[in-house]
Scaffold this motif. Structure first.
Motif, PDB file in Angstrom:
ATOM      1  N   PHE A 122       0.825  -1.200   0.000  1.00 13.52           N
ATOM      2  CA  PHE A 122       0.000   0.000   0.000  1.00 13.52           C
ATOM      3  C   PHE A 122       0.865   1.258   0.000  1.00 13.52           C
ATOM      4  O   PHE A 122       1.958   1.274   0.562  1.00 13.52           O
ATOM      5  CB  PHE A 122      -0.953   0.005   1.193  1.00 13.52           C
ATOM      6  N   SER A 123       0.348   2.319  -0.634  1.00 14.23           N
ATOM      7  CA  SER A 123       1.068   3.578  -0.781  1.00 14.23           C
ATOM      8  C   SER A 123       0.624   4.636   0.212  1.00 14.23           C
ATOM      9  O   SER A 123       1.403   5.498   0.597  1.00 14.23           O
ATOM     10  CB  SER A 123       0.854   4.141  -2.191  1.00 14.23           C
ATOM     11  N   GLN A 124      -0.664   4.624   0.580  1.00 13.88           N
ATOM     12  CA  GLN A 124      -1.174   5.670   1.460  1.00 13.88           C
ATOM     13  C   GLN A 124      -2.405   5.172   2.195  1.00 13.88           C
ATOM     14  O   GLN A 124      -3.085   4.243   1.753  1.00 13.88           O
ATOM     15  CB  GLN A 124      -1.493   6.946   0.680  1.00 13.88           C
ATOM     16  N   ASP A 125      -2.695   5.796   3.344  1.00 12.40           N
ATOM     17  CA  ASP A 125      -3.910   5.564   4.116  1.00 12.40           C
ATOM     18  C   ASP A 125      -4.761   6.818   4.044  1.00 12.40           C
ATOM     19  O   ASP A 125      -4.245   7.932   4.138  1.00 12.40           O
ATOM     20  CB  ASP A 125      -3.585   5.268   5.581  1.00 12.40           C
ATOM     21  N   ASN A 126      -6.077   6.636   3.885  1.00 12.73           N
ATOM     22  CA  ASN A 126      -7.008   7.766   3.815  1.00 12.73           C
ATOM     23  C   ASN A 126      -8.093   7.599   4.870  1.00 12.73           C
ATOM     24  O   ASN A 126      -8.435   6.468   5.248  1.00 12.73           O
ATOM     25  CB  ASN A 126      -7.645   7.844   2.423  1.00 12.73           C
ATOM     26  N   HIS A 127      -8.660   8.707   5.303  1.00 18.08           N
ATOM     27  CA  HIS A 127      -9.671   8.709   6.359  1.00 18.08           C
ATOM     28  C   HIS A 127     -10.679   9.800   6.036  1.00 18.08           C
ATOM     29  O   HIS A 127     -10.296  10.950   5.827  1.00 18.08           O
ATOM     30  CB  HIS A 127      -8.973   8.992   7.699  1.00 18.08           C
ATOM     31  N   PRO A 129      -1.454   6.144 -15.628  1.00 20.25           N
ATOM     32  CA  PRO A 129      -0.392   5.307 -15.064  1.00 20.25           C
ATOM     33  C   PRO A 129      -0.451   5.144 -13.544  1.00 20.25           C
ATOM     34  O   PRO A 129       0.482   4.597 -12.959  1.00 20.25           O
ATOM     35  CB  PRO A 129       0.879   6.057 -15.466  1.00 20.25           C
ATOM     36  N   GLU A 130      -1.509   5.596 -12.889  1.00 22.58           N
ATOM     37  CA  GLU A 130      -1.586   5.513 -11.424  1.00 22.58           C
ATOM     38  C   GLU A 130      -2.940   4.956 -10.996  1.00 22.58           C
ATOM     39  O   GLU A 130      -3.720   5.624 -10.316  1.00 22.58           O
ATOM     40  CB  GLU A 130      -1.377   6.895 -10.814  1.00 22.58           C
ATOM     41  N   PRO A 131      -3.263   3.711 -11.393  1.00 17.03           N
ATOM     42  CA  PRO A 131      -4.521   3.136 -10.915  1.00 17.03           C
ATOM     43  C   PRO A 131      -4.432   2.888  -9.410  1.00 17.03           C
ATOM     44  O   PRO A 131      -3.335   2.796  -8.858  1.00 17.03           O
ATOM     45  CB  PRO A 131      -4.626   1.820 -11.691  1.00 17.03           C
ATOM     46  N   GLN A 132      -5.580   2.801  -8.766  1.00 18.37           N
ATOM     47  CA  GLN A 132      -5.589   2.551  -7.325  1.00 18.37           C
ATOM     48  C   GLN A 132      -6.425   1.317  -6.996  1.00 18.37           C
ATOM     49  O   GLN A 132      -7.475   1.097  -7.587  1.00 18.37           O
ATOM     50  CB  GLN A 132      -6.174   3.732  -6.559  1.00 18.37           C
ATOM     51  N   ALA A 133      -5.943   0.552  -6.040  1.00 17.11           N
ATOM     52  CA  ALA A 133      -6.720  -0.493  -5.393  1.00 17.11           C
ATOM     53  C   ALA A 133      -6.944  -0.035  -3.961  1.00 17.11           C
ATOM     54  O   ALA A 133      -6.139   0.733  -3.421  1.00 17.11           O
ATOM     55  CB  ALA A 133      -5.968  -1.817  -5.430  1.00 17.11           C
ATOM     56  N   LYS A 134      -8.041  -0.488  -3.332  1.00 19.56           N
ATOM     57  CA  LYS A 134      -8.379   0.011  -2.001  1.00 19.56           C
ATOM     58  C   LYS A 134      -8.839  -1.126  -1.100  1.00 19.56           C
ATOM     59  O   LYS A 134      -9.535  -2.040  -1.537  1.00 19.56           O
ATOM     60  CB  LYS A 134      -9.511   1.043  -2.089  1.00 19.56           C
ATOM     61  N   LEU A 135      -8.471  -1.017   0.167  1.00 21.38           N
ATOM     62  CA  LEU A 135      -8.998  -1.880   1.219  1.00 21.38           C
ATOM     63  C   LEU A 135      -9.763  -0.965   2.166  1.00 21.38           C
ATOM     64  O   LEU A 135      -9.164  -0.139   2.867  1.00 21.38           O
ATOM     65  CB  LEU A 135      -7.870  -2.607   1.948  1.00 21.38           C
ATOM     66  N   VAL A 136     -11.090  -1.104   2.186  1.00 19.67           N
ATOM     67  CA  VAL A 136     -11.980  -0.130   2.826  1.00 19.67           C
ATOM     68  C   VAL A 136     -12.629  -0.729   4.073  1.00 19.67           C
ATOM     69  O   VAL A 136     -13.039  -1.892   4.068  1.00 19.67           O
ATOM     70  CB  VAL A 136     -13.090   0.299   1.839  1.00 19.67           C
ATOM     71  N   LYS A 161      -6.888   1.809   2.927  1.00 17.16           N
ATOM     72  CA  LYS A 161      -5.517   1.726   2.470  1.00 17.16           C
ATOM     73  C   LYS A 161      -5.563   1.710   0.947  1.00 17.16           C
ATOM     74  O   LYS A 161      -6.426   1.057   0.365  1.00 17.16           O
ATOM     75  CB  LYS A 161      -4.858   0.447   2.995  1.00 17.16           C
ATOM     76  N   ALA A 162      -4.658   2.434   0.307  1.00 20.16           N
ATOM     77  CA  ALA A 162      -4.653   2.523  -1.152  1.00 20.16           C
ATOM     78  C   ALA A 162      -3.324   2.061  -1.717  1.00 20.16           C
ATOM     79  O   ALA A 162      -2.262   2.440  -1.208  1.00 20.16           O
ATOM     80  CB  ALA A 162      -4.935   3.950  -1.610  1.00 20.16           C
ATOM     81  N   ARG A 163      -3.401   1.208  -2.736  1.00 21.25           N
ATOM     82  CA  ARG A 163      -2.209   0.878  -3.521  1.00 21.25           C
ATOM     83  C   ARG A 163      -2.226   1.821  -4.706  1.00 21.25           C
ATOM     84  O   ARG A 163      -3.177   1.833  -5.493  1.00 21.25           O
ATOM     85  CB  ARG A 163      -2.256  -0.580  -3.989  1.00 21.25           C
ATOM     86  N   GLY A 164      -1.187   2.618  -4.841  1.00 23.93           N
ATOM     87  CA  GLY A 164      -1.153   3.676  -5.854  1.00 23.93           C
ATOM     88  C   GLY A 164      -1.502   5.002  -5.205  1.00 23.93           C
ATOM     89  O   GLY A 164      -2.407   5.076  -4.380  1.00 23.93           O
ATOM     90  N   PHE A 165      -0.767   6.033  -5.560  1.00 22.95           N
ATOM     91  CA  PHE A 165      -1.014   7.354  -4.996  1.00 22.95           C
ATOM     92  C   PHE A 165      -2.155   8.053  -5.721  1.00 22.95           C
ATOM     93  O   PHE A 165      -2.419   7.795  -6.888  1.00 22.95           O
ATOM     94  CB  PHE A 165       0.258   8.212  -5.093  1.00 22.95           C
ATOM     95  N   TRP A 166      -2.823   8.961  -4.998  1.00 19.49           N
ATOM     96  CA  TRP A 166      -3.850   9.779  -5.646  1.00 19.49           C
ATOM     97  C   TRP A 166      -3.187  10.638  -6.719  1.00 19.49           C
ATOM     98  O   TRP A 166      -2.125  11.214  -6.513  1.00 19.49           O
ATOM     99  CB  TRP A 166      -4.548  10.662  -4.617  1.00 19.49           C
TER     100      TRP A 166
END
Length: 196
Positions: free
Chosen positions: A51-56, A73-80, A139-144
């Protein structure tokens, strides 16, 4: 950490998204659970996920955020997960060559059931706030990346998402201006704004 494909929950049969059900240990003092375990999650997802970043975020009842996704070039996957309150969380398959293109799956994530939804790249994501207030952490894989960011209309009739609007206690859905003006899936597809 148990994981199941979202085949028996609301929506359609779609490969990719997983409903993660952490083991919760509780007694009269309270409870404890692992909200994240790299080894167990990799086993459930079938790949090594970094994962690259956590968001809230915090939202009031009726707020709907999405359907959001990012392209190359920056797709995101998320664990919510919902760390406070309750949301209805949705993933829509927008992989143009997928047999389940346009299908959706959804699950209620609450601070009491501790469930998490894994949404891999290739899916649009949205959630509807069901409780008076909800806090969502992911948690996000890939940056915004603003240049890669896209959205699809939450109420696209072709998607026919089964939003539990009856749970809003008479409130209307509250959207950002961007989400309210998002294109329908067919328009995003005609512009090439989906995954190949």
């Amino acid at each position: 950490m148990d994981a199941e494909q979202l085949k028996t929950l609301q929506g359609h049969t779609v490969d990719g998204p997983l409903l993660i059900k952490p083991k919760v240990f509780g007694d009269e003092r309270g409870w404890f659970f692992e909200s994240w375990n790299q080894k167990k999650f990799n086993s459930a997802a079938g790949e090594n996920v970094i994962f690259s970043q956590d968001n809230h975020s915090r939202s009031v009842r009726g707020v709907l955020r999405g359907l959001h996704y990012q392209l190359d070039p920056e797709p995101q996957a998320k664990l919510v997960r919902a760390s406070y309150g309750s949301i209805f969380d949705v993933a829509v398959d927008i992989r143009s060559e997928s047999e389940t293109f346009g299908n959706w799956v959804g699950a209620e994530l609450t601070s009491s059931n501790h469930h998490q939804l894994w949404i891999p790249e290739g899916f649009a994501h949205a959630f509807l706030t069901l409780s008076e207030v909800a806090e969502v952490q992911y948690k996000a894989r890939g940056f915004w990346n603003k240049e890669c960011e896209r959205a699809i209309r939450w109420n696209d009739p072709k998607l026919n998402i089964g939003w539990p609007l009856e749970r809003l206690e008479g409130k209307d859905v509250a959207l950002s201006e961007k989400d309210g003006e998002a294109p329908m899936l067919k328009d995003a597809q005609s512009r090439g704004d989906i995954f190949k």
